[in-house]
Design an enzyme around this catalytic site. Structure first.
Site, PDB file in Angstrom:
ATOM      1  CG  LEU B 175      14.301 -31.392  31.604  1.00  0.00           C
ATOM      2  CD1 LEU B 175      15.645 -32.062  31.329  1.00  0.00           C
ATOM      3  CD2 LEU B 175      14.509 -30.160  32.479  1.00  0.00           C
ATOM      4  CD  GLU B 176      12.051 -33.210  25.136  1.00  0.00           C
ATOM      5  OE1 GLU B 176      11.291 -33.299  24.160  1.00  0.00           O
ATOM      6  OE2 GLU B 176      12.926 -34.064  25.395  1.00  0.00           O
TER       7      GLU B 176
END
Lengths: 594, 370
Positions: B175-176
């Site tokens: 997600l990052e």
């Protein structure tokens, strides 16, 4: 020992020395119980662990008693404990230790214990914060509440009691009387419902919540504090390491003993090699000396002199040849041996040669101690130092008197008939030539008498060659006996003898008479009976005589003439004497046989 | 005579020929030759030279003594000022800074560390939850990267025990940055300037561990000293005005300082969110991110525990709390007082505490943090 095995032996020695040295190095490396750098680091880590755990326990106490009021120091200590443990686990320092089971087990124990400890630490910090907060808040809250309450109320009393108990247990958790506190809280909860305002009720609920938090936190903290202030970290690890270290030390002590032994044996080996080499050198030197002495004591006489020609040393052969012992010779000069046969010029030339060429070789006459003069072969060599200066002369001398005798013998064999000792044909011819040459000057005449023994062949055939030889020897003796010194009696070959009469008169007829007289004498002498062993023998000669006719006569011619004349005697019935007459040349050729 | 001569000749010849000189003898002769002797002496001299001048010096090595935390019997204040100088190797800091801003490291080349931790906005993204690669929303509020070196553990739940360990998280979080180490190493290796910079600092060049070291070095350099409050602590009484000083007094009196203490004013202890009242029951919609420390330890007693965040520069890092639900300082102060301390503050008290919190903004590279 042949040279090949000698080489192998040397190689083996070198290999042995190398292997020993390498072994020494290996032993030296493993003779160290532990790497010193790592050992020190490891020890410092273990010490650090122990100290940090003690510090952690101390910090827990400081926080508990609110001497410290932040967690920075505790965090730093915990972080360092964690890092130190990680270093022990994964770092380079303890790499050698990880194979050691007790150490590994202790490290695992430590890690597990620290993991629990760190968890406990977090619980401690959280609970401590809550407690701290509550204890900041409780007195404040009491003040607020008590303002709103009448003193002497039951609720007021109970509140005071609760807060006092809570504050008291803060200083000593073990005196906490939980049952009593719980009762108080329940009672206060009931009291709350009777409070006049909802705001006050709310405040009271907060207080009771704090009280419950304090009670639960305090109980939990008590156990945790015990766990946290227990500084046993690293004890087991330290023990395990010490055990390992001791084991290593014991192991390496053995290696060191080996190392020492090996070094001592290498030292011994070196000493042995040195002595071996020393002895080899000494033996080598003495062998050379012996060799030199052996060479010096050769069959040839040797003289060593200094630069001033003073004799330093002579060998036994010198003594044998000259008769002088070394005691007599040493200190003298070789002039001792001078015979006076060579003049000063000879010696001057010799020294000139030596100085110029460094050597001289030749034959000289010297005098023995006995006074006898003998010929010697002499070689003189100079010995020079590195600067080219003469330090010694070495003379080698050989007595060649025997050689001279041998030479005489050889000459005799060449010119004399070995059986009779008379000059042989060659010497006769030589002398005849001499005589003819001197005749040219002196005008003297020379006569040749060619003598052949009659029937000599039949004697040989009947009685054998030994007897024939005996006759020849006796003939030779008789011929020699009746000759003058200046005459020559030669055995010409077989049973032929030739007598040369030199220095006869200038006058031919007179010379003829002289020759005839000698011939007659020979006839007489030779007709005497011979005693040949057991045999009585009678022999007669046939003699042919010729005279030199003037200076132009040649030896061959004379011999031929004498031979022809001798044949005339044979023809005329033997045992007679005939002079050569030129008319004989016309006579029928000589018979092939006697 | 001849026979005699022959005899003597034979004797000379039959005497043993000069025996072979032994190997040691030859060796000795060679040793005696000046050149060999000279070489030998030189070799020995060089050996001793290396021994005495070189590293063979058998001085007992000293273990590098880890720095001892300062010990004082009773700190007058529960908060200590930030050091004015933070010693980090400048080259590493600069390499770390480059890496921190390097978007090529992410899966699609758009997201860097600085995307969510911009240095120009106090090291945060000022969003309730961060947005990573492709605009995806993360599950938690991004804490500031400033003074992160002072945190005892990293993340809200403390799952990384050091800055170095923390690096792996965002880089690999899908997600990052959604990156991988092989990809990151490959990307950096293509760049000759990275190759030379790594080579200058690390013998083994571009490696994940060196990458982590450089980033962590950079992050440790991100300290913000010289806040007005720090100056006050150092004795500059006038650095805080009356309201702010009152705020500090309240901060201590009502118990904030029980957790927000130390140099970082927090960041060194875990605490439950909702001690006095149940925060999550009031808020609702409890998700996994709210479990906090429990997610790491799986111990029931750690549920809803979070790392107490540092309050340094707190005025610039809104929104607040792990869920980003508190949009302003006033709001978060109210939440904290109620749920953590069981206190309802007066309006003026709240204003004082907020004023105090605003005095905690420090400087980075000599300029006040924005």
């Amino acid at each position: 020992m042949n040279s090949k095995t000698h080489n192998y032996w040397d190689l083996l020695q070198v290999v042995v020395a190398l292997v020993g040295a390498v072994l020494c190095m290996v032993l030296f490396l493993i003779a160290q119980p532990v790497d010193l750098h790592r050992h020190n680091l490891l020890m410092s880590y273990v010490t650090q662990l122990q100290r940090d755990e003690a510090l952690l326990g101390e910090e827990v106490m400081r926080l508990d008693y609110q001497i410290a009021n932040d967690y920075d120091r505790m965090t730093a200590i915990a972080t360092r404990l964690r890092d130190t443990t990680r270093e022990l686990r994964a770092g380079d320092v303890a790499s050698s230790m990880r194979q050691d089971k007790p150490f590994e087990r202790q490290l695992q124990l430590l890690e597990q214990r620290l993991k629990l400890k760190f968890e406990a630490l977090e619980v401690f910090k959280s609970k401590n914060s809550i407690l701290k907060n509550s204890f900041i808040y409780l007195p404040h809250l009491r003040d607020v509440l008590q303002k709103s309450l009448r003193p002497g109320d039951a609720i007021h009393e109970r509140l005071d009691q609760l807060i006092e108990l809570l504050l008291l247990q803060n200083s000593n958790a073990s005196v906490l009387d939980r049952g009593h506190l719980d009762d108080l809280i329940v009672a206060l909860e009931n009291d709350t419902k009777g409070l006049p305002t909802s705001k006050l009720q709310q405040e009271f609920n907060v207080l009771l919540r704090h009280a419950r938090l304090v009670i639960s936190a305090a109980k939990e903290l008590h156990g945790i504090q015990m766990q946290l202030s227990n500084p046993e970290s690293g004890e087991g690890l330290s023990e395990a390491y010490n055990h390992y270290y001791d084991k290593q030390v014991l192991d390496t002590a053995e290696h060191r003993t080996f190392l020492l032994l090996l070094m001592v044996s290498l030292l011994g080996y070196a000493a042995l090699s040195f002595f071996y080499w020393w002895e080899l050198n000494a033996r080598e030197k003495s062998r050379r000396l012996k060799l030199a002495a052996a060479v010096f004591e050769s069959q040839e006489g040797m003289v060593v002199t200094d630069a001033n020609n003073v004799i330093l040393r002579v060998n036994r052969a010198f003594t044998r040849i000259t008769g002088y012992t070394s005691e007599e010779a040493i200190g003298q000069t070789p002039n001792l041996l001078r015979s006076g046969q060579q003049d000063m010029a000879f010696y001057a030339a010799m020294w000139d040669d030596i100085n110029r060429n460094g050597a001289w070789e030749g034959e000289i006459w010297n005098r023995r101690k006995s006074g006898e003069i003998y010929p010697e072969h002499l070689t003189i060599n100079t010995v020079k130092d590195s600067g080219g200066q003469v330090t010694n002369y070495v003379a080698t001398l050989t007595d060649i008197s025997l050689r001279k005798a041998a030479e005489d013998e050889i000459k005799r064999l060449a010119f004399y008939d070995p059986l009779t000792g008379l000059p042989n044909r060659r010497l006769l011819l030589d002398r005849l030539q001499h005589a003819l040459r001197s005749n040219k000057r002196s005008k003297n005449n020379t006569a040749l008498l060619f003598i052949d023994l009659d029937h000599f062949k039949s004697l040989n055939d009947t009685l054998g060659h030994d007897v024939g030889d005996l006759l020849l020897q006796q003939v030779a003796k008789r011929l020699s006996a009746c000759m003058r010194k200046s005459d020559t009696v030669a055995r010409f070959g077989g049973d032929e003898f030739v007598v040369m009469l030199a220095d006869l008169s200038e006058d031919p007829s007179e010379a003829t008479q002289q020759a005839e007289a000698v011939g007659k004498k020979i006839l007489t002498v030779m007709n005497q009976p011979y005693q040949l062993g057991e045999h009585q023998h009678h022999s007669s000669p046939s003699i042919g005589v010729t005279l030199t006719q003037g200076p132009q006569s040649s030896t061959e011619e004379l011999l031929k003439q004498a031979d022809i004349a001798m044949y005339q005697s044979k023809k005329s019935g033997r045992n007679s004497l005939h002079f050569f007459d030129p008319s004989m040349l016309d006579a029928p050729s000589q018979p092939d046989t006697e | 005579l001849n026979a005699d001569q022959n005899l003597s000749n034979n004797r000379v010849r039959s005497a043993t020929p000069l025996p072979q000189v032994s190997y040691l003898g030859t060796l000795w002769k060679q040793l005696r030759s000046r050149r060999v002797l000279l070489v030998y002496v030189l070799a020995v001299a060089v050996g001793f030279g290396i021994y005495f001048l070189g590293g063979a010096n058998p001085v007992l090595p000293q273990a590098a003594a880890p720095s001892q935390p300062p010990l004082s019997m009773a700190d007058p204040e529960p908060i200590t000022p930030l050091p004015l100088v933070m010693a980090q190797r400048p080259e590493k800091v600069e390499l770390g800074r480059r890496l921190f801003h390097e978007a090529k490291l992410s899966g699609d080349g758009t997201v860097s560390c600085a995307s969510c931790h911009s240095l120009s906005s106090a090291g945060v993204d000022r969003l309730p939850h961060s947005r990573g690669i492709g605009g995806q929303e993360g599950g938690i509020n991004a804490p500031t990267v400033f003074n992160s070196g002072l945190n005892f553990h990293q993340y809200w739940d403390g799952r990384a025990e050091s800055l170095e360990e923390q690096v792996d998280g965002p880089l690999q979080n899908p997600l990052e940055m959604a990156g991988t180490w092989p990809q990151a190493v490959a990307v950096l290796t293509q760049d000759s300037s990275y190759r030379s910079e790594f080579a200058a600092l690390y013998s083994d060049g571009i490696q994940p561990k060196n990458f982590r070291d450089a980033i962590a070095s950079f992050e440790r350099s991100l300290v913000t000293p010289n806040s007005r409050f720090d100056r006050f602590l150092r004795g500059e009484h006038a650095a805080l005005n009356e309201t702010e000083r009152e705020g500090y007094r309240l901060f201590k009196r009502i118990g904030c300082v029980s957790c927000h203490q130390g140099m970082g004013i927090g960041g060194n202890v875990y605490q439950k969110l909702g001690i006095m009242e149940d925060y999550f029951a009031q808020r609702g919609e409890v998700n996994a991110a709210d479990f906090g420390r429990f997610n790491v330890t799986q111990r029931e007693e750690d549920r809803f525990f979070f790392k107490v965040p540092s309050l340094r520069n707190v005025a610039l890092t809104a929104p607040y709390l792990h869920d980003g639900k508190a949009a302003t300082l006033d709001e978060v102060v109210r939440i904290m007082a109620r749920y953590q301390l069981g206190v309802r503050l007066q309006t003026n008290e709240e204003a004082a505490v907020v004023a105090f919190l605003r005095s905690l903004t420090g400087e980075y590279q000599g300029r006040p943090l924005q």
